[in-house]
Scaffold this motif. Structure first.
Motif, mmCIF file in Angstrom:
data_model
loop_
_atom_site.group_PDB
_atom_site.id
_atom_site.type_symbol
_atom_site.label_atom_id
_atom_site.label_comp_id
_atom_site.label_asym_id
_atom_site.label_seq_id
_atom_site.Cartn_x
_atom_site.Cartn_y
_atom_site.Cartn_z
ATOM 1 N N GLU A 108 0.852 -1.190 0.000
ATOM 2 C CA GLU A 108 0.000 0.000 0.000
ATOM 3 C C GLU A 108 0.888 1.239 0.000
ATOM 4 O OE1 GLU A 108 -3.500 1.627 -0.519
ATOM 5 O OE2 GLU A 108 -3.494 -0.464 0.112
ATOM 6 N N ARG A 126 -1.459 -1.703 -21.482
ATOM 7 C CA ARG A 126 -2.802 -1.656 -20.885
ATOM 8 C C ARG A 126 -3.072 -2.906 -20.057
ATOM 9 N NH1 ARG A 126 -3.797 0.095 -26.018
ATOM 10 N NH2 ARG A 126 -4.909 -1.810 -26.595
ATOM 11 N N THR A 128 -0.859 -4.613 -18.463
ATOM 12 C CA THR A 128 -0.082 -4.462 -17.231
ATOM 13 C C THR A 128 -0.793 -3.527 -16.265
ATOM 14 O OG1 THR A 128 1.945 -4.834 -18.497
ATOM 15 C CG2 THR A 128 2.203 -3.925 -16.289
ATOM 16 N N VAL A 129 -1.369 -2.446 -16.785
ATOM 17 C CA VAL A 129 -2.165 -1.533 -15.948
ATOM 18 C C VAL A 129 -3.301 -2.316 -15.283
ATOM 19 C CG1 VAL A 129 -3.746 0.447 -15.964
ATOM 20 C CG2 VAL A 129 -1.599 0.572 -17.246
ATOM 21 N N GLU A 130 -4.004 -3.141 -16.060
ATOM 22 C CA GLU A 130 -5.116 -3.937 -15.516
ATOM 23 C C GLU A 130 -4.636 -4.899 -14.426
ATOM 24 O OE1 GLU A 130 -7.120 -5.850 -18.794
ATOM 25 O OE2 GLU A 130 -7.518 -3.924 -19.770
ATOM 26 N N LEU A 132 -2.062 -4.498 -12.498
ATOM 27 C CA LEU A 132 -1.672 -3.701 -11.330
ATOM 28 C C LEU A 132 -2.878 -3.162 -10.569
ATOM 29 C CD1 LEU A 132 1.406 -1.850 -12.824
ATOM 30 C CD2 LEU A 132 1.425 -3.424 -10.863
ATOM 31 N N GLU A 133 -4.005 -3.003 -11.239
ATOM 32 C CA GLU A 133 -5.211 -2.522 -10.560
ATOM 33 C C GLU A 133 -5.690 -3.504 -9.493
ATOM 34 O OE1 GLU A 133 -7.823 -1.754 -13.879
ATOM 35 O OE2 GLU A 133 -7.050 0.289 -14.127
ATOM 36 N N LYS A 134 -5.250 -4.751 -9.563
ATOM 37 C CA LYS A 134 -5.642 -5.773 -8.592
ATOM 38 C C LYS A 134 -4.745 -5.746 -7.350
ATOM 39 C CE LYS A 134 -7.329 -8.610 -12.321
ATOM 40 N NZ LYS A 134 -6.881 -9.426 -13.407
ATOM 41 N N GLU A 138 0.246 2.680 -6.159
ATOM 42 C CA GLU A 138 -0.232 3.728 -7.066
ATOM 43 C C GLU A 138 0.607 3.726 -8.340
ATOM 44 O OE1 GLU A 138 -0.029 8.601 -7.442
ATOM 45 O OE2 GLU A 138 0.695 7.621 -5.616
ATOM 46 N N VAL A 139 -0.049 3.495 -9.471
ATOM 47 C CA VAL A 139 0.648 3.597 -10.754
ATOM 48 C C VAL A 139 0.820 5.082 -11.057
ATOM 49 C CG1 VAL A 139 0.535 3.158 -13.241
ATOM 50 C CG2 VAL A 139 -0.262 1.412 -11.626
ATOM 51 N N GLY A 156 -2.996 3.507 -21.237
ATOM 52 C CA GLY A 156 -3.742 3.423 -19.987
ATOM 53 C C GLY A 156 -3.183 4.268 -18.857
ATOM 54 N N CYS A 157 -2.104 4.997 -19.119
ATOM 55 C CA CYS A 157 -1.523 5.904 -18.122
ATOM 56 C C CYS A 157 -0.618 6.875 -18.869
ATOM 57 C CB CYS A 157 -0.737 5.137 -17.045
ATOM 58 S SG CYS A 157 0.711 4.251 -17.647
#
Length: 193
Positions: A108, A126, A128-130, A132-134, A138-139, A156-157
């Motif tokens: 966290e 994208r 990888t972003v998905e 990391l959302e799990k 903070e990306v 995606g970022c």
């Protein structure tokens, strides 16, 4: 480094190829960047990633974790993490989806940077972003050595690239005549078992 200086490193490594190539996205191009030839040489990897790390520090500040997709994000992710003084982890495909395995974790509040070698369509980014959302953390953004979409790819970022180029690429059903006459080669890694 300028775009031309980055491409010069690829040329020195014999990694800027011309012909008829099937890209990881399935699109076709007369230019292929065989980044494995660059990343097989630690001095070239260090030179490119040190220059990119400087840009990233100016843009994002402190980074705690660099995360990239396997295969393309492993070496640049590791070298960027080394330059930034942080950890490096990677996601790999499990049943067609990117997942962080091997005990990799993000705490966290940790600031995460996504790293990739080359961006064309942004699909692996994208994904990888998905993945990391799990996870907590903070990306803060993403990084690549070369953005071959010329800034058009949706990753995606926010994306920082060391070089941005706009090599042509085509749908397989809409090739220019000179490209259609050449046999197509698929030198990339996506889709390998």
């Amino acid at each position: 480094m300028t775009n031309e200086e980055v491409l010069a490193v690829f040329r020195e490594a014999g990694a800027l190829l011309e012909g008829h190539f099937i890209l990881s996205s399935g699109r076709r191009s007369p230019v292929f960047l065989q980044k494995a030839l660059v990343f097989s040489q630690p001095d070239k990897s260090e030179k490119l990633c040190a220059a990119l790390a400087k840009k990233l520090t100016e843009k994002f500040g402190k980074i705690d974790v660099v995360a990239g997709p396997a295969v393309g994000g492993i070496i640049p992710g590791y070298e960027l993490a080394r330059q930034l003084g942080c950890r490096s982890i990677f996601a790999e495909r499990v049943d067609g989806q990117l997942q962080f395995r091997r005990g990799f974790s993000i705490a966290e509040g940790e600031r995460v940077l996504i790293a990739e070698d080359i961006v064309t369509t942004g699909l692996s980014f994208r994904e990888t972003v998905e993945a990391l959302e799990k996870l907590p953390g903070e990306v803060v953004g993403g990084a690549c050595i070369i953005d071959r979409s010329g800034g058009r790819a949706d990753v995606g970022c926010e994306l920082v690239s060391l070089a941005s180029v706009n090599f042509p690429d085509y749908d397989a059903d809409d090739l220019p005549p000179e490209l259609a006459l050449m046999p197509a080669v698929k030198p990339g890694s996506r889709g390998l078992a």
